[in-house]
Design an enzyme around this catalytic site. Structure first.
Site, PDB file in Angstrom:
ATOM      1  N   HIS A 214       0.821  -1.217   0.000  1.00 55.31           N
ATOM      2  CA  HIS A 214       0.000   0.000   0.000  1.00 55.31           C
ATOM      3  C   HIS A 214       0.847   1.256   0.000  1.00 55.31           C
ATOM      4  O   HIS A 214       0.342   2.347   0.267  1.00 55.31           O
ATOM      5  CB  HIS A 214      -0.952   0.012   1.209  1.00 55.31           C
ATOM      6  CG  HIS A 214      -1.764  -1.243   1.341  1.00 55.31           C
ATOM      7  ND1 HIS A 214      -1.378  -2.299   2.124  1.00 55.31           N
ATOM      8  CD2 HIS A 214      -2.928  -1.608   0.744  1.00 55.31           C
ATOM      9  CE1 HIS A 214      -2.271  -3.284   2.030  1.00 55.31           C
ATOM     10  NE2 HIS A 214      -3.210  -2.886   1.191  1.00 55.31           N
TER      11      HIS A 214
HETATM   12  S1  FES Z   1       1.613  -0.565   3.359  1.00 51.01           S
HETATM   13 FE1  FES Z   1       0.002  -1.898   3.708  1.00 51.01          FE
HETATM   14  S2  FES Z   1       0.942  -3.681   4.301  1.00 51.01           S
HETATM   15 FE2  FES Z   1       2.569  -2.325   4.010  1.00 51.01          FE
END
Ligand code: FES
Length: 249
Positions: A214
């Site tokens: 993410h």
């Molecule tokens: S940014 Fe979501 S799991 Fe690492």
């Protein structure tokens, strides 16, 4: 002599007669010869009265002493069926009891030992790594308790850069000094604090770690600088057992 004086005098005679030596013939009563010489002689009427009121001394018969306790003789074990086997019986009983005690001891030891951690679990609980071959600026990934652990050998420039970061600019405020035992070595869990992905070393906007899941960015101190992750990379329990040996766990 009135009746009161006679009664008191007779009672004193009777008391003296209780402790005076008895005549040889039982039941005869007190004669003048056995009386205290200091006392005056008794009349025949008085002697007859004392004889009728003083109990005659008599040894009790055995049956008069009550029931005889035969328990001692009845319960005595002085008749052994096979006296020559007594030693063997004792030996057999002792052996059986010893076997019981040994079995109980083995069961207790096994039960207690089954509750402690096994050797492979203990081996996994801590792990030692020699990082002497890791060059400055490089990161290695080791495995501890099934999790990835990043060990980075930081350069002096990286150390000074991380030390100069203002705490106010951090989401999870932690100084670089608080996150290391030796400034040149950074040890962090390789698990993103967002949803648990494994970040990529030497990537991201801060050249630390980048989580591709993410888009979280960590600096070279493992602190979250950008992205959805809320916390810095976790630091596992570790210590140095030598100049270049690290024991994790
Ligand atoms: S940014 Fe979501 S799991 Fe690492």
């Amino acid at each position: 002599m009135n009746a009161f004086k006679l009664a008191s005098r007779l009672s004193s005679r009777a008391a003296v007669a209780q402790f005076a030596p008895r005549p040889a013939a039982i039941g005869v009563g007190i004669s003048n010869a056995t009386r205290c010489p200091a006392l005056p002689a008794l009349s025949q009427q008085q002697q007859a009265f004392i004889s009728s009121t003083t109990p005659a001394s008599k040894s009790p018969e055995l049956y008069e002493l009550g029931s005889v306790d035969h328990g001692f003789t009845d319960d005595r074990i002085d008749h052994v069926a096979e006296p020559e086997r007594r030693a063997f019986t004792y030996l057999l009983l002792s052996g059986v009891r010893f076997a019981y005690a040994s079995t109980a001891r083995v069961l207790v030891v096994k039960f207690v030992s089954s509750m402690s951690a096994s050797a492979d679990v203990l081996a996994l609980a801590s792990a030692e790594f020699d990082v002497g071959g890791v060059a400055q600026g490089k990161t290695i990934t080791v495995k501890w308790r099934g999790k990835p652990v990043f060990i980075r050998h930081r350069t002096p420039a990286e150390i000074s850069a991380e030390a100069g970061v203002a705490l106010s600019s951090l989401r999870d405020e932690e100084t670089d000094d608080d996150r290391t035992l030796k400034p040149e070595w950074l040890v962090v869990l390789g698990i993103c604090t967002h949803l648990g992905c494994v970040p990529i070393s030497g990537a991201g906007d801060y050249n630390g770690w980048f989580c591709p899941c993410h888009g979280s960015h960590y600096d070279i101190s493992g602190r979250i600088r950008k992205g959805p992750a809320p916390l810095n990379l976790e630091i596992p329990p570790y210590k140095f057992t030598g100049d270049t040996k690290i024991l994790i766990g």
